[in-house]
Design a protein around this motif. Structure first.
Motif, mmCIF file in Angstrom:
data_model
loop_
_atom_site.group_PDB
_atom_site.id
_atom_site.type_symbol
_atom_site.label_atom_id
_atom_site.label_comp_id
_atom_site.label_asym_id
_atom_site.label_seq_id
_atom_site.Cartn_x
_atom_site.Cartn_y
_atom_site.Cartn_z
ATOM 1 N N GLN A 85 0.834 -1.209 0.000
ATOM 2 C CA GLN A 85 0.000 0.000 0.000
ATOM 3 C C GLN A 85 0.865 1.254 0.000
ATOM 4 N N HIS B 152 -5.054 3.337 0.370
ATOM 5 C CA HIS B 152 -4.618 2.709 -0.875
ATOM 6 C C HIS B 152 -4.838 1.196 -0.876
ATOM 7 N N TRP C 36 1.190 4.266 -2.901
ATOM 8 C CA TRP C 36 1.123 5.704 -2.615
ATOM 9 C C TRP C 36 2.389 6.420 -3.093
#
Length: 219
Positions: free
Chosen positions: A108, A166, A112
């Protein structure tokens, strides 16, 4: 006379706890230098152990359970990787208490980091954190510290992890690659066209890169 492209797109599907992923990348890096090409590198998520619990699992126990690896085979594999890593300028510091961990949070953060144009250095820093420094790359504090070390905003990184902003995008990204048939890593896609599975070695990568460059130069 046509000129070769200055850089090509390289997509790498990998996990941050996959030793052959950093080996394959370092081999690819040397091949790019040999061929004289630059690369736009984009890392894509793949979880070797998506059901790994929060506390993780001893690496030797994990390999024995998942692959039937004996202690002797595990030791030989570690020695081989350590030697290969040294040849490529990467340090593997294996230890008996090393643990396999869940990497979804790390992926995640990497998703990002694309928006911050710092995904590549973060990916390499995560490899180092896990394999060289023996850090738990499932731990949010470790992830935030690693993100900050490559110039990312630590508070923003923590916000990504705590809110799961995310998570859905990362899951969708993973599915997109598995739906395309990726079931093992590293999977390296050159120029959006040629797939090389596994750490192929400098010579093989160089040959493939030369082919991609020659084709691009004649378009």
């Amino acid at each position: 006379m046509t000129q070769p492209p200055a850089a090509i797109q390289v997509d790498i599907v990998s996990d941050v706890v996959c030793p052959w992923c950093i080996v394959g990348y370092r081999q690819l890096e040397q091949a790019l230098t040999r061929v004289g090409l630059g690369a736009y590198i984009r890392w894509h998520p793949f979880e070797l152990n998506p059901t790994m619990p929060t506390e993780g699992q001893n690496l030797r126990e994990h390999l024995a359970e998942k692959y039937g690896t004996t202690p002797e085979q595990s030791r030989a594999a570690r020695d081989r990787l350590t030697a290969l890593g040294a040849e490529l300028g990467f340090t593997f510091n294996y230890a008996d208490d090393m643990r396999m961990v869940n990497t979804f949070a790390a992926h995640q953060l990497l998703d990002w980091a694309v928006e911050q144009n710092l995904q590549h250095p973060l990916k390499l820093a995560l490899f180092t954190a896990f394999f060289t420094d023996g850090r738990d790359v499932s731990d949010h504090d470790v992830l935030v510290d690693t993100a900050a070390s490559v110039g990312l905003d630590g508070d923003a990184a923590r916000g990504v992890l705590e809110t799961g902003s995310h998570a859905d995008a990362t899951r969708a990204h993973q599915r997109a690659w598995t739906d395309r048939g990726i079931s093992a890593v590293p999977a390296v896609i050159l120029g959006g066209k040629y797939l090389l599975s596994g750490a192929q070695g400098v010579d093989t990568y160089a040959q493939a890169l030369s082919r991609v460059a020659q084709e691009a130069a004649t378009v």
